[in-house]
Motif scaffolding. Structure first.
Motif, PDB file in Angstrom:
ATOM      1  N   GLY A  20       0.887  -1.317   0.012  1.00  0.00           N
ATOM      2  CA  GLY A  20       0.004   0.101  -0.082  1.00  0.00           C
ATOM      3  C   GLY A  20       0.746   1.221   0.061  1.00  0.00           C
ATOM      4  O   GLY A  20       1.700   1.377  -0.702  1.00  0.00           O
ATOM      5  N   LEU A  21       0.580   2.297   0.958  1.00  0.00           N
ATOM      6  CA  LEU A  21       1.317   3.360   0.960  1.00  0.00           C
ATOM      7  C   LEU A  21       2.461   3.151   1.708  1.00  0.00           C
ATOM      8  O   LEU A  21       3.266   4.176   2.020  1.00  0.00           O
ATOM      9  CB  LEU A  21       0.767   4.559   1.590  1.00  0.00           C
ATOM     10  CG  LEU A  21      -0.988   4.829   0.958  1.00  0.00           C
ATOM     11  CD1 LEU A  21      -1.400   5.872   1.888  1.00  0.00           C
ATOM     12  CD2 LEU A  21      -0.331   5.133  -0.743  1.00  0.00           C
ATOM     13  N   VAL A  22       3.013   2.165   2.493  1.00  0.00           N
ATOM     14  CA  VAL A  22       4.036   1.816   3.110  1.00  0.00           C
ATOM     15  C   VAL A  22       5.298   1.259   2.362  1.00  0.00           C
ATOM     16  O   VAL A  22       5.267   0.342   1.803  1.00  0.00           O
ATOM     17  CB  VAL A  22       3.888   0.874   4.130  1.00  0.00           C
ATOM     18  CG1 VAL A  22       4.894   0.555   4.981  1.00  0.00           C
ATOM     19  CG2 VAL A  22       2.724   1.154   5.010  1.00  0.00           C
ATOM     20  N   ALA A  23       6.167   2.244   2.101  1.00  0.00           N
ATOM     21  CA  ALA A  23       7.480   2.244   1.317  1.00  0.00           C
ATOM     22  C   ALA A  23       8.437   1.059   1.979  1.00  0.00           C
ATOM     23  O   ALA A  23       8.457   1.068   3.487  1.00  0.00           O
ATOM     24  CB  ALA A  23       8.089   3.239   0.845  1.00  0.00           C
ATOM     25  N   LEU A  24       9.245   0.307   1.472  1.00  0.00           N
ATOM     26  CA  LEU A  24      10.179  -0.296   1.942  1.00  0.00           C
ATOM     27  C   LEU A  24      11.367   0.495   2.350  1.00  0.00           C
ATOM     28  O   LEU A  24      11.900   1.367   1.488  1.00  0.00           O
ATOM     29  CB  LEU A  24      10.431  -1.606   1.087  1.00  0.00           C
ATOM     30  CG  LEU A  24       9.470  -2.590   0.723  1.00  0.00           C
ATOM     31  CD1 LEU A  24       9.853  -3.662  -0.205  1.00  0.00           C
ATOM     32  CD2 LEU A  24       8.656  -2.958   2.000  1.00  0.00           C
ATOM     33  N   LEU A  25      12.012   0.163   3.277  1.00  0.00           N
ATOM     34  CA  LEU A  25      13.442   0.764   3.604  1.00  0.00           C
ATOM     35  C   LEU A  25      14.479  -0.114   3.581  1.00  0.00           C
ATOM     36  O   LEU A  25      14.326  -1.193   3.850  1.00  0.00           O
ATOM     37  CB  LEU A  25      13.109   1.242   5.192  1.00  0.00           C
ATOM     38  CG  LEU A  25      12.582   2.582   5.468  1.00  0.00           C
ATOM     39  CD1 LEU A  25      12.801   2.662   6.992  1.00  0.00           C
ATOM     40  CD2 LEU A  25      12.994   3.709   4.829  1.00  0.00           C
ATOM     41  N   GLY A  26      15.626   0.422   3.004  1.00  0.00           N
ATOM     42  CA  GLY A  26      16.683  -0.391   2.561  1.00  0.00           C
ATOM     43  C   GLY A  26      17.594  -0.345   4.212  1.00  0.00           C
ATOM     44  O   GLY A  26      18.551  -1.199   4.323  1.00  0.00           O
ATOM     45  N   SER A  44       9.340   0.566   6.604  1.00  0.00           N
ATOM     46  CA  SER A  44       9.088   1.774   7.171  1.00  0.00           C
ATOM     47  C   SER A  44       7.466   1.627   7.863  1.00  0.00           C
ATOM     48  O   SER A  44       6.934   0.779   7.891  1.00  0.00           O
ATOM     49  CB  SER A  44       8.928   2.614   5.990  1.00  0.00           C
ATOM     50  OG  SER A  44       7.971   2.178   4.895  1.00  0.00           O
ATOM     51  N   GLY A  45       7.029   2.424   8.400  1.00  0.00           N
ATOM     52  CA  GLY A  45       5.818   2.755   9.043  1.00  0.00           C
ATOM     53  C   GLY A  45       6.088   2.618  10.530  1.00  0.00           C
ATOM     54  O   GLY A  45       4.923   2.560  11.199  1.00  0.00           O
ATOM     55  N   GLY A  46       7.114   2.080  10.940  1.00  0.00           N
ATOM     56  CA  GLY A  46       7.269   1.925  12.545  1.00  0.00           C
ATOM     57  C   GLY A  46       6.448   0.492  12.867  1.00  0.00           C
ATOM     58  O   GLY A  46       5.914  -0.140  12.269  1.00  0.00           O
ATOM     59  N   PRO A  47       6.530   0.346  14.448  1.00  0.00           N
ATOM     60  CA  PRO A  47       6.179  -0.795  14.837  1.00  0.00           C
ATOM     61  C   PRO A  47       4.639  -0.739  15.472  1.00  0.00           C
ATOM     62  O   PRO A  47       4.243   0.704  15.456  1.00  0.00           O
ATOM     63  CB  PRO A  47       7.044  -1.442  16.040  1.00  0.00           C
ATOM     64  CG  PRO A  47       7.469  -0.089  16.407  1.00  0.00           C
ATOM     65  CD  PRO A  47       7.634   0.819  15.202  1.00  0.00           C
ATOM     66  N   CYS A 115       0.766 -12.020  -0.088  1.00  0.00           N
ATOM     67  CA  CYS A 115       1.133 -10.732   0.271  1.00  0.00           C
ATOM     68  C   CYS A 115       0.496 -10.100   1.116  1.00  0.00           C
ATOM     69  O   CYS A 115      -0.305 -10.975   1.746  1.00  0.00           O
ATOM     70  CB  CYS A 115       0.860  -9.841  -1.345  1.00  0.00           C
ATOM     71  SG  CYS A 115      -1.067 -10.205  -1.739  1.00  0.00           S
ATOM     72  N   PHE A 116       0.756  -8.761   1.799  1.00  0.00           N
ATOM     73  CA  PHE A 116       0.163  -8.290   2.900  1.00  0.00           C
ATOM     74  C   PHE A 116       0.191  -6.806   2.570  1.00  0.00           C
ATOM     75  O   PHE A 116       0.728  -6.116   1.893  1.00  0.00           O
ATOM     76  CB  PHE A 116       0.659  -8.590   4.089  1.00  0.00           C
ATOM     77  CG  PHE A 116       2.417  -7.687   4.273  1.00  0.00           C
ATOM     78  CD1 PHE A 116       3.151  -8.059   3.596  1.00  0.00           C
ATOM     79  CD2 PHE A 116       2.188  -6.545   4.922  1.00  0.00           C
ATOM     80  CE1 PHE A 116       4.237  -7.459   3.483  1.00  0.00           C
ATOM     81  CE2 PHE A 116       3.419  -5.819   4.910  1.00  0.00           C
ATOM     82  CZ  PHE A 116       4.529  -6.214   4.247  1.00  0.00           C
ATOM     83  N   THR A 117      -0.786  -5.921   3.477  1.00  0.00           N
ATOM     84  CA  THR A 117      -0.521  -4.605   3.688  1.00  0.00           C
ATOM     85  C   THR A 117      -0.427  -4.500   5.443  1.00  0.00           C
ATOM     86  O   THR A 117      -0.978  -5.212   6.084  1.00  0.00           O
ATOM     87  CB  THR A 117      -1.624  -3.859   3.050  1.00  0.00           C
ATOM     88  OG1 THR A 117      -2.969  -4.208   3.597  1.00  0.00           O
ATOM     89  CG2 THR A 117      -1.938  -3.978   1.516  1.00  0.00           C
ATOM     90  N   ARG A 118       0.292  -3.380   5.538  1.00  0.00           N
ATOM     91  CA  ARG A 118       0.168  -2.912   7.069  1.00  0.00           C
ATOM     92  C   ARG A 118      -0.088  -1.547   7.057  1.00  0.00           C
ATOM     93  O   ARG A 118       0.646  -0.775   6.420  1.00  0.00           O
ATOM     94  CB  ARG A 118       1.533  -3.418   7.669  1.00  0.00           C
ATOM     95  CG  ARG A 118       2.880  -2.678   7.152  1.00  0.00           C
ATOM     96  CD  ARG A 118       3.895  -3.260   7.588  1.00  0.00           C
ATOM     97  NE  ARG A 118       4.487  -3.249   8.968  1.00  0.00           N
ATOM     98  CZ  ARG A 118       4.906  -2.420   9.959  1.00  0.00           C
ATOM     99  NH1 ARG A 118       5.308  -1.346   9.240  1.00  0.00           N
ATOM    100  NH2 ARG A 118       4.957  -2.530  11.232  1.00  0.00           N
ATOM    101  N   THR A 119      -0.979  -1.316   8.076  1.00  0.00           N
ATOM    102  CA  THR A 119      -1.165   0.210   8.313  1.00  0.00           C
ATOM    103  C   THR A 119      -0.899   0.456   9.989  1.00  0.00           C
ATOM    104  O   THR A 119      -2.093   0.235  10.507  1.00  0.00           O
ATOM    105  CB  THR A 119      -2.425   0.720   7.627  1.00  0.00           C
ATOM    106  OG1 THR A 119      -2.733   0.427   6.392  1.00  0.00           O
ATOM    107  CG2 THR A 119      -2.759   2.111   7.955  1.00  0.00           C
ATOM    108  N   VAL A 167       4.067  -8.463   8.725  1.00  0.00           N
ATOM    109  CA  VAL A 167       2.950  -7.323   9.284  1.00  0.00           C
ATOM    110  C   VAL A 167       3.750  -6.573  10.724  1.00  0.00           C
ATOM    111  O   VAL A 167       3.521  -5.350  10.787  1.00  0.00           O
ATOM    112  CB  VAL A 167       1.942  -8.016   9.834  1.00  0.00           C
ATOM    113  CG1 VAL A 167       1.000  -7.338  10.612  1.00  0.00           C
ATOM    114  CG2 VAL A 167       1.166  -8.567   8.349  1.00  0.00           C
ATOM    115  N   GLU A 168       4.458  -7.521  11.463  1.00  0.00           N
ATOM    116  CA  GLU A 168       5.204  -6.858  12.593  1.00  0.00           C
ATOM    117  C   GLU A 168       6.119  -5.852  12.205  1.00  0.00           C
ATOM    118  O   GLU A 168       6.853  -4.875  12.893  1.00  0.00           O
ATOM    119  CB  GLU A 168       5.893  -8.111  13.149  1.00  0.00           C
ATOM    120  CG  GLU A 168       5.084  -9.128  13.709  1.00  0.00           C
ATOM    121  CD  GLU A 168       4.481  -9.043  14.953  1.00  0.00           C
ATOM    122  OE1 GLU A 168       4.405  -7.650  15.269  1.00  0.00           O
ATOM    123  OE2 GLU A 168       3.983  -9.807  15.763  1.00  0.00           O
ATOM    124  N   GLY A 169       6.790  -5.760  10.622  1.00  0.00           N
ATOM    125  CA  GLY A 169       7.524  -4.859  10.511  1.00  0.00           C
ATOM    126  C   GLY A 169       8.803  -5.384   9.879  1.00  0.00           C
ATOM    127  O   GLY A 169       9.939  -4.654   9.672  1.00  0.00           O
TER     128      GLY A 169
END
Length: 357
Positions: A20-26, A44-47, A115-119, A167-169
């Motif tokens: 979704g809107l959560v981008a991946l961090l390297g 990204s998006g935090g825990p 696949c998943f989304t996490r918000t 989902v956990e991050g």
């Protein structure tokens, strides 16, 4: 993100993550110097909140088959049981807000197995492909769809556990070029098919756990830190009183903590309890330390206390030895000196108050 599949096919089946809107961090949360590349990178998006309960239910019109439901629930239970941290937990609830679906409606890209989304902090969604889905590399086979799982099938519980890890991050673990550390993580870029090693891993690996601990903290101060971590510790010692009459006692208190390091995230400055801390002594002016005894736990987490009756001035220090069973390093405290005076002496030790009766 989802674990990618390392299959018998010439092309790897990519396990795309719908984020979704959560981008991946390297960016990786990894103190260096560990046996593997280090803890999993984080998304990204935090825990979520510590020990937050995330309730899920089946997506209407896209319910998994009975066998896949059982596997997903087992994956959720495995995430809860092996998180070794205060990470969020997952539970099935017919009224849960987080939807898990199965089948042709999966929004997992061209080659995604799941696949998943996490918000954060609200929740997540998850999809698993249907049995028999045709990819460009071949036909999808879930091991749970067979009475005897054939070679080349994917274990739905392993894949679900990977998704719950995302989902956990958790981002995909970064392996060595030869994949020799593949078993250090369940959350992988490529998932494996039966009978390859790791195809049915039903626990988080040590490098998954390392990042969960960094993101969410350990469950208790006595809990062990993942061996995928390489955390420094600090050890301090104090004496009370620091000046005594010969024959009187002084109490030595050692305080053991994880070092205060911003890269340690939630683990920084944690009290470290339930370990073995040894008291050592030496005569001032000498260099040789002699072990006195193991220091019992003090009344405050991370403290260790032992009473001594020195008959002459004595230096004390505390020592914590590293263990191969967890990812924290040993340390030794600075020395503290206890001064001993005798009634009738010309003067007490400098700056030390003692009283002769």
């Amino acid at each position: 993100m989802t674990t990618l599949a390392r299959s018998r096919h010439p092309l790897r089946a990519i396990h795309w993550q719908a984020i979704g809107l959560v981008a991946l961090l390297g960016l990786s949360l990894m103190p260096g110097g560990v046996a593997a590349h280090g803890p999993d990178p984080s998304l990204s998006g935090g825990p979520f909140g510590q020990n937050q309960v995330l309730r899920y239910r089946w997506r209407v019109g896209a319910e998994p088959t009975s066998a896949i439901k059982t596997a997903i629930r087992a994956g959720a239970d495995a995430a809860n049981a092996t998180r070794a941290s205060k990470a969020a937990t997952f539970t099935y609830d017919a009224a849960g807000a987080n939807l898990i679906g199965y089948g042709i409606g999966a929004t997992c890209g061209v080659n995604g197995l799941a696949c998943f989304t996490r918000t954060v902090p609200n929740g997540f969604t998850m999809w698993l492909r249907e049995q028999g889905h045709v990819f460009d590399w071949g036909t999808m086979k879930w091991c749970q769809a067979y009475s005897v799982a054939p070679n080349g099938c994917y274990d739905a519980e392993t894949i679900a556990l990977d998704e719950f890890g995302h989902v956990e991050g958790l981002n995909h673990h970064v392996n060595f070029a030869d994949d020799s550390d593949y078993g250090d993580a369940n959350v992988q870029t490529y998932s494996r098919t039966k009978p390859a090693t790791g195809w049915n891993a039903h626990v988080f690996g040590r490098c998954d756990i390392a990042t969960l601990q960094l993101l969410y903290d350990v469950q208790t101060w006595t809990a062990k830190y993942s061996t995928c971590l390489n955390l420094s510790t600090t050890l301090a010692i104090s004496a009370s009183p620091t000046g005594i009459l010969s024959g009187a006692s002084t109490t030595l208190t050692a305080t053991l903590k994880v070092a205060s390091d911003a890269s340690y995230n939630r683990l920084a400055s944690n009290p470290v309890a339930g370990r073995t801390v040894t008291l050592q002594r030496r005569t001032p002016g000498t260099t040789a330390w002699v072990a006195v005894a193991t220091m019992p736990a003090g009344s405050t987490s991370g403290t260790y206390m032992l009473t001594q009756r020195p008959t002459s001035d004595t230096d004390y220090r505390a020592v914590f030895g590293a263990s191969s069973t967890e990812g924290i390093n040993g340390s030794a405290s600075p020395a503290v000196r206890v001064y001993v005076s005798t009634c009738g002496a010309a003067a007490a030790k400098p700056s030390i108050q003692v009283q002769c009766l």
